[in-house]
Design a protein around this motif. Structure first.
Motif, PDB file in Angstrom:
ATOM      1  N   GLY A 123       0.444  14.605  27.275  1.00 17.84           N
ATOM      2  CA  GLY A 123       0.555  15.849  26.527  1.00 17.84           C
ATOM      3  C   GLY A 123       0.006  17.065  27.247  1.00 17.84           C
ATOM      4  O   GLY A 123      -0.077  18.150  26.676  1.00 17.84           O
ATOM      5  N   LYS A 124      -0.372  16.917  28.531  1.00 18.96           N
ATOM      6  CA  LYS A 124      -0.915  18.083  29.230  1.00 18.96           C
ATOM      7  C   LYS A 124       0.185  19.115  29.464  1.00 18.96           C
ATOM      8  O   LYS A 124       1.345  18.774  29.610  1.00 18.96           O
ATOM      9  N   MET A 125      -0.219  20.389  29.449  1.00 22.15           N
ATOM     10  CA  MET A 125       0.699  21.501  29.670  1.00 22.15           C
ATOM     11  C   MET A 125       0.157  22.379  30.796  1.00 22.15           C
ATOM     12  O   MET A 125      -1.051  22.652  30.815  1.00 22.15           O
ATOM     13  N   PRO A 126       0.988  22.888  31.683  1.00 23.79           N
ATOM     14  CA  PRO A 126       2.406  22.575  31.808  1.00 23.79           C
ATOM     15  C   PRO A 126       2.620  21.102  32.171  1.00 23.79           C
ATOM     16  O   PRO A 126       1.761  20.485  32.799  1.00 23.79           O
ATOM     17  N   VAL A 127       3.808  20.579  31.776  1.00 30.50           N
ATOM     18  CA  VAL A 127       4.093  19.158  31.924  1.00 30.50           C
ATOM     19  C   VAL A 127       3.943  18.699  33.378  1.00 30.50           C
ATOM     20  O   VAL A 127       3.313  17.693  33.658  1.00 30.50           O
TER      21      VAL A 127
END
Ligand code: HEC
Length: 123
Positions: free
Chosen positions: A96-100
């Motif tokens: 779920g980290k952003m940016p992917v």
């Protein structure tokens, strides 16, 4: 001791005192001790945050979201309303980290955190 001797004595004493008290102190410039020249500078959406989101997020979170992104992050209202979720995601390292496909720099993360701390200013 007559008056004349007293007068010259005083004059010499005053002269000597004057000379010794006017040292080179005035020549020694004090360094400017201001460690933070703009302590009141606030982070704002338009000046600091918008460009970070545009460069790193709107390829998916555009005005029409793509690549399965659930929402758009193209306006002040949208980005500010998602601030807690954004801070959560940009600080994740796994799922779920952003940016992917990447990470924001520490400077960018700190700016977004400070934007919240400063009160989510638009301008
Ligand atoms: C490659 C496409 C892509 C990029 C680039 C991207 N995202 Fe996402 N984002 C997604 C997808 C897909 C989801 C839904 C899946 C999920 O929740 O992990 C998502 C979910 C989110 C969520 C959760 C939304 C919710 O409902 O809680 C947030 C917040 C978010 N993104 C913020 C960002 C931010 C901020 C950036 C830029 C720093 C960014 N995203 C960049 C594709 C992307």
């Amino acid at each position: 001791m007559n008056f004349k001797t007293l007068f010259y004595g005083l004059a010499i004493a005053l002269f000597a005192f004057n000379c010794s008290s006017s040292g080179d102190d005035d020549m020694t410039a004090q360094p400017d001790p201001d460690p933070d020249p703009t302590p009141t500078e606030k982070v704002t959406y338009n000046a600091d945050i918008k460009s970070i989101i545009t460069s790193n997020c709107t390829s998916c979170h555009g005005s029409t979201p793509s690549n399965n992104a659930p929402m758009s992050l193209t306006t002040y209202a949208q980005v500010s309303s998602y601030i807690n979720s954004i801070l959560d995601r940009i600080n994740r390292t796994g799922a779920g980290k952003m940016p992917v496909n990447g990470t924001l720099s520490t400077t960018q993360k700190n700016l977004i955190q400070k934007w919240k701390d400063d009160g989510l200013l638009e301008n």
